[in-house]
Design a protein around this motif. Structure first.
Motif, PDB file in Angstrom:
ATOM      1  N   LEU A   1       1.090  -1.888   4.657  1.00  0.00           N
ATOM      2  CA  LEU A   1       2.122  -1.932   3.609  1.00  0.00           C
ATOM      3  C   LEU A   1       3.137  -3.046   3.838  1.00  0.00           C
ATOM      4  CD1 LEU A   1       2.731   1.910   3.296  1.00  0.00           C
ATOM      5  CD2 LEU A   1       1.194   0.485   1.967  1.00  0.00           C
ATOM      6  N   GLY A   2       2.905  -3.854   4.820  1.00  0.00           N
ATOM      7  CA  GLY A   2       3.828  -4.929   5.129  1.00  0.00           C
ATOM      8  C   GLY A   2       3.937  -5.089   6.625  1.00  0.00           C
ATOM      9  N   GLY A   3       4.780  -5.997   7.032  1.00  0.00           N
ATOM     10  CA  GLY A   3       4.962  -6.207   8.463  1.00  0.00           C
ATOM     11  C   GLY A   3       4.102  -7.335   8.978  1.00  0.00           C
ATOM     12  N   GLU A   4       4.089  -7.442  10.291  1.00  0.00           N
ATOM     13  CA  GLU A   4       3.439  -8.596  10.908  1.00  0.00           C
ATOM     14  C   GLU A   4       1.924  -8.532  10.758  1.00  0.00           C
ATOM     15  OE1 GLU A   4       3.039  -8.616  15.187  1.00  0.00           O
ATOM     16  OE2 GLU A   4       4.136  -6.744  15.258  1.00  0.00           O
ATOM     17  N   LEU A  55      -2.585 -11.612  -9.037  1.00  0.00           N
ATOM     18  CA  LEU A  55      -1.757 -10.960  -8.023  1.00  0.00           C
ATOM     19  C   LEU A  55      -0.317 -10.816  -8.494  1.00  0.00           C
ATOM     20  CD1 LEU A  55      -3.016 -12.927  -4.882  1.00  0.00           C
ATOM     21  CD2 LEU A  55      -3.735 -10.656  -5.592  1.00  0.00           C
ATOM     22  N   ASP A  56       0.300  -9.725  -8.055  1.00  0.00           N
ATOM     23  CA  ASP A  56       1.744  -9.572  -8.262  1.00  0.00           C
ATOM     24  C   ASP A  56       2.349  -8.942  -7.000  1.00  0.00           C
ATOM     25  OD1 ASP A  56       0.925  -6.972  -8.500  1.00  0.00           O
ATOM     26  OD2 ASP A  56       1.505  -6.712 -10.581  1.00  0.00           O
ATOM     27  N   GLU A  57       3.624  -8.575  -7.074  1.00  0.00           N
ATOM     28  CA  GLU A  57       4.352  -8.042  -5.908  1.00  0.00           C
ATOM     29  C   GLU A  57       4.196  -8.962  -4.688  1.00  0.00           C
ATOM     30  OE1 GLU A  57       3.867  -3.948  -4.886  1.00  0.00           O
ATOM     31  OE2 GLU A  57       4.571  -3.264  -6.828  1.00  0.00           O
ATOM     32  N   ASN A  58       4.639 -10.194  -4.851  1.00  0.00           N
ATOM     33  CA  ASN A  58       4.577 -11.205  -3.790  1.00  0.00           C
ATOM     34  C   ASN A  58       3.160 -11.435  -3.267  1.00  0.00           C
ATOM     35  OD1 ASN A  58       7.375 -11.590  -3.853  1.00  0.00           O
ATOM     36  ND2 ASN A  58       7.671  -9.806  -2.526  1.00  0.00           N
ATOM     37  N   GLY A  59       2.212 -11.372  -4.168  1.00  0.00           N
ATOM     38  CA  GLY A  59       0.824 -11.662  -3.792  1.00  0.00           C
ATOM     39  C   GLY A  59       0.135 -10.552  -3.030  1.00  0.00           C
ATOM     40  N   MET A  60       0.703  -9.356  -3.003  1.00  0.00           N
ATOM     41  CA  MET A  60       0.102  -8.245  -2.254  1.00  0.00           C
ATOM     42  C   MET A  60      -0.728  -7.323  -3.144  1.00  0.00           C
ATOM     43  SD  MET A  60       0.432  -8.271   0.968  1.00  0.00           S
ATOM     44  CE  MET A  60       0.133  -6.591   1.477  1.00  0.00           C
ATOM     45  N   ARG A  61      -0.332  -7.162  -4.403  1.00  0.00           N
ATOM     46  CA  ARG A  61      -1.015  -6.195  -5.271  1.00  0.00           C
ATOM     47  C   ARG A  61      -1.929  -6.918  -6.261  1.00  0.00           C
ATOM     48  NH1 ARG A  61       2.276  -2.013  -9.064  1.00  0.00           N
ATOM     49  NH2 ARG A  61       2.211  -3.816 -10.448  1.00  0.00           N
ATOM     50  N   ILE A  62      -3.122  -6.361  -6.435  1.00  0.00           N
ATOM     51  CA  ILE A  62      -4.084  -6.934  -7.384  1.00  0.00           C
ATOM     52  C   ILE A  62      -3.901  -6.171  -8.703  1.00  0.00           C
ATOM     53  CG2 ILE A  62      -6.521  -7.500  -7.736  1.00  0.00           C
ATOM     54  CD1 ILE A  62      -6.757  -6.808  -4.600  1.00  0.00           C
ATOM     55  N   ALA A  63      -3.347  -6.854  -9.691  1.00  0.00           N
ATOM     56  CA  ALA A  63      -2.880  -6.164 -10.908  1.00  0.00           C
ATOM     57  C   ALA A  63      -4.005  -5.444 -11.655  1.00  0.00           C
ATOM     58  CB  ALA A  63      -2.195  -7.181 -11.823  1.00  0.00           C
TER      59      ALA A  63
END
Lengths: 182, 191
Positions: free
Chosen positions: A178-181, B109-117
């Motif tokens: 979910l985030g982090g390093e 991608l969204d949410e700073n490139g973390m989520r695949i819409a």
């Protein structure tokens, strides 16, 4: 000397022949059905729950901070450590020819399991470039005992009898999901 | 050359009256095949299939794989429940799976490139459908409420897929309230 008995047979009973055709039909149908429906590929799975953020209240309820064994994959080594300093961090350099030294990592994990036999959870922190194949190999090494490993006894609280641990660190959580390093 | 009469032609292929096909040996073979298939059949409990161009890793784990929602990461795209959801950036090398890149298009991608819409939408639809089925199901808990949604997703990926791709997928699934991931691999043959 007795005379050899005659080989001639005189029988009037008709010769019985089993009709195999209906049985053959049934077998062919069953084989076709089984071949059509069966899975020839043998899959297995490694289950991992999504990490949950624990509240400060829950943390306060804990009498003692947990081991929270963490396995971090770095460019040139693998590190086993605990954020609450229950163990001395162990760094296992990669093999000279490249790749993670799974054997040494497994030995280190067995050593930790012997100290903390009730601990089943491990936080896994791979780096972004770690391939799925490497992840599966690492998790295999982290979760399963080898045949040559020394047995680890775990006290069964229900029965009060010591049993051999079935898994090394069976509950794997991707800690940086979910985030982090990385 | 004069053609032969119909009677002559028929007579040539005439089967002798006493001829009987020997089926016993064929029966033996079929019974052996049947026993083998029945023995193997007991071990196959899932309906997972793989796709062409995907190389699965091999695992020593022996856990069985119950049926669950299946996401497949192929060199070309991500498919979820047999529907192509997102396509990766394709290059000349990546076509055909020789050296796939598994890179997402920026607009996917969204949410700073973390989520695949698009995947997030598809997973939400699948969750809504599963929850609706649970509500209609006669299975109830002790309080008479529908059983909670298990939120399990099986992931089948090529062994060359990098963790940053898997991480985006799992992050998206987590955002869609999936709770458990089952990473699929081929079972190592027993020695």
């Amino acid at each position: 000397m007795l005379k050899r008995p005659s080989t001639r047979r005189r029988s009037t009973a008709p010769e019985i022949q089993l009709n195999l055709v209906p049985m053959l039909d049934a077998l062919v149908t069953m084989i076709s059905f089984l071949m059509f429906t069966m899975a020839f590929l043998s899959f297995t799975m490694i289950e991992s729950p999504i990490p949950m953020v624990s509240s400060q209240e829950n943390e306060a309820k804990l009498k003692e901070p947990p081991l929270q064994l963490t396995l971090t994959i770095k460019d040139s080594e693998v590190t086993l450590w605990s954020p609450f300093d229950h163990i001395q961090p162990v760094s296992i350099p990669n093999k000279p020819e490249g790749g993670i030294d799974l054997l040494k990592m497994h030995e280190a994990l067995v050593g930790i399991k012997q100290k903390f036999p009730h601990e089943n959870q491990i936080a896994f922190v791979p780096k972004g470039g770690t391939t799925y194949d490497d992840i599966v190999q690492i998790l295999d090494s982290v979760r399963n005992f080898d045949k040559t490993d020394p047995p680890v006894a775990v006290l069964n609280e229900k029965t009060g009898v010591s049993e051999q641990a079935k898994q090394l660190f069976g509950d794997v959580i991707f800690a940086n999901l979910l985030g982090g390093e990385e | 050359m004069a053609s032969r009469s119909i009677r002559q032609r028929r007579g040539r292929h005439k089967i002798h009256k006493d001829f009987e096909l020997q089926l016993t040996s064929m029966m033996d073979i079929l019974v052996i095949i049947l026993v083998f298939l029945l023995k193997s059949y007991s071990a196959s409990t899932n309906s997972f299939a793989t796709v062409r161009g995907i190389q699965l890793p091999i695992s020593k784990t022996t856990e069985m794989t119950p049926d669950s929602l299946l996401l497949i990461v192929t060199p070309e795209a991500i498919t979820f429940e047999n529907q192509r959801i997102v396509e990766f950036v394709q290059t000349a090398d990546s076509v055909g799976g020789t050296s796939p890149r598994y890179e997402f298009k920026a607009e996917d991608l969204d949410e700073n490139g973390m989520r695949i819409a698009k995947l997030y939408d598809a997973l939400n639809r699948a969750r809504d459908k599963a929850e609706l089925l649970r509500q209609k199901s006669p299975a109830r808990d002790a309080n008479g409420q529908p059983l909670p949604w298990d939120g399990i997703m099986a992931i089948q990926a090529d062994k060359r897929v990098r963790y940053d791709t898997l991480r985006k997928i799992m992050y998206t699934a987590g955002a869609a309230q999936f709770k458990i991931f089952r990473l699929l691999a081929m079972r190592q043959p027993q020695s």
